[in-house]
Design an enzyme around this catalytic site. Structure first.
Site, short mmCIF file in Angstrom:
data_model
loop_
_atom_site.label_atom_id
_atom_site.label_comp_id
_atom_site.label_asym_id
_atom_site.label_seq_id
_atom_site.Cartn_x
_atom_site.Cartn_y
_atom_site.Cartn_z
CG MET A 1 -1.82 1.18 1.34
SD MET A 1 -2.90 1.39 -0.08
CE MET A 1 -3.17 3.15 -0.04
CG HIS B 1 2.78 -0.62 -8.32
ND1 HIS B 1 2.16 -0.61 -9.54
CD2 HIS B 1 1.81 -0.34 -7.40
CE1 HIS B 1 0.87 -0.33 -9.38
NE2 HIS B 1 0.63 -0.17 -8.09
CD GLU B 2 2.30 -0.42 -3.71
OE1 GLU B 2 1.66 0.64 -3.54
OE2 GLU B 2 1.79 -1.43 -4.23
CD GLU C 1 -3.51 1.02 -7.88
OE1 GLU C 1 -2.43 0.57 -8.35
OE2 GLU C 1 -3.64 1.38 -6.70
#
Length: 888
Positions: free
Chosen positions: A265, A299-300, A322
């Site tokens: 997250m 990605h995060e 996303e």
């Protein structure tokens, strides 16, 4: 939930209040937590005496006050999901105290305890289980957070932003205060309290600022953080170089958590990760996981801009952050390793799983028009198909214009909550292109079918391609408008790519073009084509479509051996294998030993000889791509090519073809394995990973031959392995071999693996998964026994994914047994999770949703299972939505 509410994009209304400041005070105890919030509101101009409505679920309200005046019961009302105050001022501060029980929160949303650690997961709507709040992504606020806890139990207290104070209190307690200067929505809030140690690193930004990088883990895992740290540094450098995005806080933190519904997250400045997505060592982590961790860390981190600094106006825009960020992390991974390998891996997953989603009852647009439970829309469609849509924009504009568009998007909307249309407008403004038709990719569900037919005129040296597009009906729409499809293509002659010109186009002669398909049917004429070609279509998978072109096996062999596009070479090998396996499937009922088409055998031999040549250093071909090209399509992918899935035939035909290849080329595979099985210190670099991938592919074929010596080779690799990639690949081959000779070796190896790794939670997940995915008819009994194993935890998502998901989602031949026992088993697990963790329940339900793809007997059994679930008196919104849509 008898009548859960459907939320519609068309009903969006801007918030009535601006939240200027958020101050939170958390007092953490073993049996509860007390949360004090101070929220400073300003009514928006459009607000004419509207009440203040705040989201809240499962909260015990202790007190509430406005501007210091405590409100009595007559001044507000509380329902199951909100708190309403009818009469408020234009500008005021609301102070609210709530009591919650994180230790009893098994849903793993909001504030909960993972083992001995407090942590949060607030995306999408978890913050409302912490305190009453306008829990929607378009309400952004500056947060100041103070955390108080027992110092002996929780010496580390973390939240978003920069630390601004700390101190000691009476009775062994202490406090830490954090401030995030960047406005954010509540879904990006994070809190962690635990007994943790940290690995520190530093990164100097392009403007010369030094940023502290800190990864927090339990003490036992501190030696598994270095790979994630190096991945983070690479990602920060790449984002500066490729997108011009510099990090904006003084510290960037990652915390590894055992119990987590998702992978990771992107909370602002404090990323919370599932331990499986951050911890790595050569002894406990496979090559695939090393690469996955690098991609997930990137990605995060990339979300800091594409998701945090610029966020979503509402959850219908989820792919805004996303899809864009998955595209960015895929490009990062391509630059870190093999671009072709990364493309093949992504497309293989998309075709196998996202195309199935598009073809099932849960099909939805990348920008859905409605939902009941937003957690059900964290899907491959939003993420992976969303990334493909962004990739098409990149393809249509080119890298330079796309970068200009992203720069404009970030500059124009920094600190805002925006929409997909805002992203597209930035691309339009820098390019002058009209994306009106292209928006069909965002607003229509389903996978387009592109039918292409070619005709060569040897006298005129022209080649005509007639292209027709269509899209099957999906639940939200019967008739689809044409998509704007970029088709990258080439023409392949006997010796390789041919040059050509496109008629009525000003472009020069070339061997590669991107043609834009915008009509339901259009014809393309290629001139100056010196010989009859085989078309190489949708090179590098330039659009997420299903292609219908009548390739012969000879055509496919030409593409495999002559095409200069690595993706198309791999794709042709898959298409050839699918065709041959389907022939074997058709013959299985009539012939005791169906033959395997010699064209596949010959092509496979050529590829195998190329692999041996490359492994011996005589050529520079990509070893990992050769491994993928030699690998047969999975049963899952084969199933997606069938109108009605024949479970048994698919399994047995694939096994038969693989065995034939293994037996016919046993000597060549043994030579290849021997070349690659050399003592070498472990490294997770691209070349070493490629070598191991090809070695494991060779071992898989050797074991498939059924020879005793091949099993001994696998056992030898297992026994001598000094890294998890070698160890686990050998274990998987032994466990998945159903030969009598393998039984003793399998049991011995499983026992040895357990003894060695019983104390390592993540490695034990592999132990559960490899047994759950065995095609042995007794596997369901094994899975049930393993549920009582002391290493299994029914409340841990990773364990559930490994064992229950491993059986139900990755073991078709056993899960879809005609007895229906697999369906009953999953149904029982769904009902158990329905109350404790609805998110996990709905995700594990996926295998039952596609009941219409199976034969009548299985259809009836799966439908009855779904109907029985629907009768449950207290079905969660998550499960209710999936079940009702599946039965529609």
């Amino acid at each position: 939930m008898n009548n859960p509410k459907t939320i519609y994009l068309a009903d969006y209304q801007a918030p009535l209040f601006t939240l200027e400041k958020t101050k939170l005070n958390f007092d953490l105890y073993e049996n509860h937590a007390e949360v004090r919030s101070e929220l400073t509101f300003l009514a928006n101009e459009s607000n004419s005496a509207h009440p203040l409505v705040l989201h809240g679920q499962g909260l015990t309200l202790v007190s509430i006050a406005i501007d210091g005046t405590v409100l009595d019961d007559s001044r507000y009302s509380v329902s199951d999901d909100c708190l309403t105050i009818p009469n408020v001022l234009t500008h005021f501060t609301l102070t609210c105290i709530t009591k919650i029980e994180p230790q009893n929160n098994t849903s793993l949303e909001g504030l909960y305890k993972s083992q001995k650690m407090f942590c949060t997961q607030c995306e999408a709507e978890g913050f409302r289980t912490i305190t009453y709040f306008p829990d929607r992504p378009d309400v952004m606020s500056e947060f100041t957070v103070r955390i108080t806890a027992d110092k002996a139990l929780y010496p580390v207290l973390l939240s978003n932003g920069n630390k601004i104070g700390e101190g000691a209190l009476d009775e062994g307690r202490h406090w830490v205060e954090w401030h995030d200067p960047h406005k954010k929505p509540s879904y990006l809030f994070a809190l962690v309290a635990g007994d943790l140690v940290n690995l520190d690193g530093y990164f100097t930004t392009s403007s010369g600022r030094e940023v502290l990088l800190r990864i927090y883990v339990e003490a036992k895992d501190i030696n598994k953080c270095e790979h994630a740290m190096q991945s983070l540094k690479k990602a920060m450098k790449w984002d500066e170089d490729v997108y011009g995005r510099e990090y904006d806080l003084d510290v960037f933190m990652i915390v590894a958590v055992d119990d987590f519904n998702m992978g990771a997250m992107e909370n602002k400045g404090l990323n919370i990760f599932n331990t499986s997505c951050v911890l790595a060592s050569s002894a406990t982590t496979t090559d695939e996981s090393f690469l996955s961790i690098e991609a997930i860390v990137a990605h995060e981190y990339f979300h800091n801009w594409s998701g945090n600094r610029v966020t979503c106006r509402d959850w219908f825009q989820l792919s805004l952050k996303e899809g864009f960020t998955v595209f960015r992390d895929a490009e990062f991974s391509s630059d870190m390793g093999s671009r072709t390998v990364k493309r093949v891996e992504d497309v293989n997953m998309l075709r196998t799983h996202q195309f199935a989603e598009d073809a099932g009852p849960m099909a939805h647009a990348v920008q859905p028009a409605s939902f009941i439970e937003i957690s059900n829309f964290y899907t491959l469609t939003v993420y992976e198909k969303g990334a493909e849509v962004v990739r098409m924009i990149h393809s249509l504009l080119g890298a330079a214009l796309f970068r200009q568009g992203s720069d404009l998007y970030f500059e124009r909307h920094d600190g805002q909550a925006v929409t997909i249309d805002d992203f597209i407008k930035a691309m339009t403004d820098v390019s002058g292109r009209d994306f009106t038709q292209f928006m069909n990719w965002y607003r229509q569900a389903g996978t387009p079918r592109v039918k292409v037919r070619g005709k060569y005129n040897p006298d005129a040296h022209t080649y005509n391609l007639t292209v027709k597009q269509s899209c099957p009906p999906t639940p939200e729409c019967e008739m689809k408008l044409p998509f704007h499809i970029p088709m990258a293509m080439g023409l392949i002659g006997l010796e390789g790519p041919l040059s050509f010109t496109l008629k009525d186009n000003a472009g020069e002669s070339s061997t590669h073009r991107v043609v834009e398909i915008t009509e339901k049917e259009q014809t393309l004429v290629f001139e100056n084509v010196r010989e009859e070609p085989v078309p190489s279509l949708f090179r590098d998978f330039s659009a997420p479509i299903k292609l219908d072109f009548q390739y012969t096996l000879t055509d496919l062999a030409r593409l495999i051996t002559r095409d200069d596009d690595g993706f198309c070479r791999w794709d042709a090998s898959q298409q050839m294998a699918v065709s041959v396996i389907k022939d074997v499937m058709q013959a299985l009922g009539n012939e005791p030993a169906p033959t395997v088409n010699p064209q596949l055998l010959e092509t496979h031999k050529q590829l195998l000889e190329q692999a041996i040549e490359a492994a011996s250093g005589k050529s520079e071909q990509d070893l990992q791509m050769l491994a993928y090209t030699l690998t047969l399509p999975s049963e899952e992918y084969l199933s997606e090519t069938q109108t009605i899935i024949d479970v048994e035939c698919t399994h047995h035909a694939r096994v038969r073809v693989k065995r034939k290849l293994a037996q016919q080329f046993y000597g060549l595979y043994h030579d290849l394995y021997t070349l690659l099985d050399k003592p070498k210190a472990y490294s997770a670099d691209t070349q070493s990973i490629a070598e191991r991938k090809l070695k494991h592919t060779a071992l898989s074929y050797l074991v498939a031959s059924g020879k005793q010596e091949a099993l001994a080779l696998a056992k030898s690799q297992f026994d001598k392995a000094d890294n998890m990639s070698d160890e686990f690949s050998a274990l998987a081959e032994l466990v998945h071999s159903n030969s009598q000779a393998a039984i003793a070796l399998k049991e011995e190896s499983l026992a040895a693996f357990y003894t060695k790794w019983a104390d390592d939670t993540l490695v034990m997940n592999r132990w559960f998964s490899v047994q759950a995915s065995s095609s042995n008819p007794t596997t369901l009994s094994t899975v049930k026994q393993l549920m009582d194993h002391p290493s299994f935890d029914k409340n841990n998502p990773n364990k559930l994914r490994a064992l229950i998901g491993g059986f139900c989602s990755r073991n078709a031949i056993c899960f879809h047994d005609r007895s229906g026992k697999g369906y009953a088993f999953l149904s029982q697990r769904i009902l158990e999770l329905n109350d404790s963790n609805p998110q996990m329940a709905s995700r594990l339900l996926a295998p039952l949703t596609r009941w219409k793809k199976y034969d009548d007997q299985r259809q009836q059994s799966m439908r009855q299972t779904l109907s029985t679930l629907l009768e449950h008196p207290a079905l969660s919104k998550d499960v209710f939505e999936v079940v009702t849509k599946s039965l529609a």
